[in-house]
Write an enzyme that holds these catalytic residues in place. Structure first.
Site, PDB file in Angstrom:
ATOM      1  N   HIS A   4       7.074 -30.406  11.961  1.00 56.52           N
ATOM      2  CA  HIS A   4       6.254 -29.250  11.591  1.00 56.52           C
ATOM      3  C   HIS A   4       5.128 -29.619  10.631  1.00 56.52           C
ATOM      4  O   HIS A   4       4.133 -28.899  10.522  1.00 56.52           O
ATOM      5  CB  HIS A   4       7.126 -28.162  10.960  1.00 56.52           C
ATOM      6  CG  HIS A   4       8.235 -27.733  11.859  1.00 56.52           C
ATOM      7  ND1 HIS A   4       8.014 -27.078  13.052  1.00 56.52           N
ATOM      8  CD2 HIS A   4       9.574 -27.916  11.768  1.00 56.52           C
ATOM      9  CE1 HIS A   4       9.168 -26.854  13.646  1.00 56.52           C
ATOM     10  NE2 HIS A   4      10.126 -27.359  12.889  1.00 56.52           N
TER      11      HIS A   4
ATOM     12  N   ASP B 266       0.867  -1.175   0.000  1.00 53.96           N
ATOM     13  CA  ASP B 266       0.000   0.000   0.000  1.00 53.96           C
ATOM     14  C   ASP B 266       0.909   1.233   0.000  1.00 53.96           C
ATOM     15  O   ASP B 266       2.145   1.120  -0.149  1.00 53.96           O
ATOM     16  CB  ASP B 266      -1.006  -0.039   1.173  1.00 53.96           C
ATOM     17  CG  ASP B 266      -0.366   0.208   2.535  1.00 53.96           C
ATOM     18  OD1 ASP B 266       0.885   0.322   2.616  1.00 53.96           O
ATOM     19  OD2 ASP B 266      -1.115   0.294   3.518  1.00 53.96           O
ATOM     20  N   HIS B 267       0.298   2.412   0.179  1.00 52.23           N
ATOM     21  CA  HIS B 267       1.093   3.653   0.135  1.00 52.23           C
ATOM     22  C   HIS B 267       2.170   3.685   1.225  1.00 52.23           C
ATOM     23  O   HIS B 267       3.256   4.212   1.013  1.00 52.23           O
ATOM     24  CB  HIS B 267       0.156   4.857   0.274  1.00 52.23           C
ATOM     25  CG  HIS B 267      -0.737   4.767   1.483  1.00 52.23           C
ATOM     26  ND1 HIS B 267      -1.781   3.869   1.534  1.00 52.23           N
ATOM     27  CD2 HIS B 267      -0.729   5.413   2.675  1.00 52.23           C
ATOM     28  CE1 HIS B 267      -2.384   3.986   2.712  1.00 52.23           C
ATOM     29  NE2 HIS B 267      -1.756   4.911   3.418  1.00 52.23           N
TER      30      HIS B 267
ATOM     31  N   HIS C 235       9.954 -23.332  10.027  1.00 50.51           N
ATOM     32  CA  HIS C 235       8.935 -23.966  10.870  1.00 50.51           C
ATOM     33  C   HIS C 235       7.516 -23.752  10.351  1.00 50.51           C
ATOM     34  O   HIS C 235       6.701 -24.661  10.411  1.00 50.51           O
ATOM     35  CB  HIS C 235       8.994 -23.411  12.302  1.00 50.51           C
ATOM     36  CG  HIS C 235      10.245 -23.775  13.040  1.00 50.51           C
ATOM     37  ND1 HIS C 235      10.396 -23.571  14.392  1.00 50.51           N
ATOM     38  CD2 HIS C 235      11.415 -24.339  12.614  1.00 50.51           C
ATOM     39  CE1 HIS C 235      11.605 -23.991  14.777  1.00 50.51           C
ATOM     40  NE2 HIS C 235      12.241 -24.440  13.711  1.00 50.51           N
TER      41      HIS C 235
ATOM     42  N   CYS D  65       3.213  -2.900   4.136  1.00 52.95           N
ATOM     43  CA  CYS D  65       2.294  -1.824   4.533  1.00 52.95           C
ATOM     44  C   CYS D  65       2.995  -1.046   5.641  1.00 52.95           C
ATOM     45  O   CYS D  65       4.234  -1.099   5.724  1.00 52.95           O
ATOM     46  CB  CYS D  65       0.931  -2.377   4.934  1.00 52.95           C
ATOM     47  SG  CYS D  65       0.911  -3.481   6.355  1.00 52.95           S
TER      48      CYS D  65
HETATM   49  C1  RB5 Z   1      -1.907   2.812   6.411  1.00 53.11           C
HETATM   50  O1  RB5 Z   1      -1.955   4.071   7.000  1.00 53.11           O
HETATM   51  C2  RB5 Z   1      -1.643   1.746   7.454  1.00 53.11           C
HETATM   52  O2  RB5 Z   1      -2.714   1.640   8.327  1.00 53.11           O
HETATM   53  C3  RB5 Z   1      -1.363   0.430   6.791  1.00 53.11           C
HETATM   54  O3  RB5 Z   1      -0.302   0.568   5.912  1.00 53.11           O
HETATM   55  C4  RB5 Z   1      -0.927  -0.725   7.645  1.00 53.11           C
HETATM   56  O4  RB5 Z   1       0.053  -0.369   8.563  1.00 53.11           O
HETATM   57  C5  RB5 Z   1      -1.914  -1.615   8.161  1.00 53.11           C
HETATM   58  O5  RB5 Z   1      -1.588  -2.640   8.781  1.00 53.11           O
END
Ligand code: RB5
Length: 146
Positions: free
Chosen positions: A133, A7-8, A98, A65
């Site tokens: 495992h 994501d961003h 594992h 993320c």
């Molecule tokens: C985005 O702001 C943030 O919430 C996301 O990237 C992430 O950390 C979620 O787990």
């Protein structure tokens, strides 16, 4: 093949590991996002998880993320996915040895590019150990039907 998704908040970390993969001659497919514009991480977790589910044993994914947590929660909703947030070389190693992780999730707001590369290398150089495992992984698989 290594499938990448971010994501961003993970975008810059995703970009920073691509040249490392290229230097190592490892093929990857970047499934986005492609900018710092705000997006929803589950969309990218799903894209990568679907590729891993359809792919072969050697394929794995790297999700990025803010923390790695949301990506792992989302990816683990897909049958056959074992996504692990890794935060050091040891967790990266045992996620493979594992837990037979087929996705690792990294935090763009929690680790540096140098750390990300170290953890990725640790994951890639480790092998699933099977043995004791295997029964545990089978139990996780059976929980997908619950
Ligand atoms: C985005 O702001 C943030 O919430 C996301 O990237 C992430 O950390 C979620 O787990």
């Amino acid at each position: 093949m290594v499938y990448l998704g971010a994501d961003h908040a993970g975008f810059e970390l995703k970009e920073s590991i691509k040249s490392h993969l290229e230097e190592k001659g490892i093929k990857y497919l970047d499934l986005g996002t492609d900018s710092l514009k705000s997006v929803d991480y589950p969309d990218y977790a799903l894209k990568v998880a679907q590729k891993i589910k359809e792919g072969n044993e050697e394929d794995f994914g790297v999700l990025f993320c803010g923390t790695g947590i949301g990506m792992a929660i989302a990816a683990n909703k897909i049958d056959g996915i074992r996504a692990a947030v890794v935060h050091d070389e040891y967790t990266a190693e045992v996620a493979k040895k594992h837990n037979k992780a087929n996705i690792i999730a990294l935090g763009g707001r929690t680790i540096t590019p140098t750390e990300a590369i170290r953890y990725l290398d640790s994951f890639m150089s480790s092998k699933y150990e099977g043995g004791r495992h295997e029964n545990r992984i089978s139990k996780i698989d059976s929980m997908e039907k619950v």
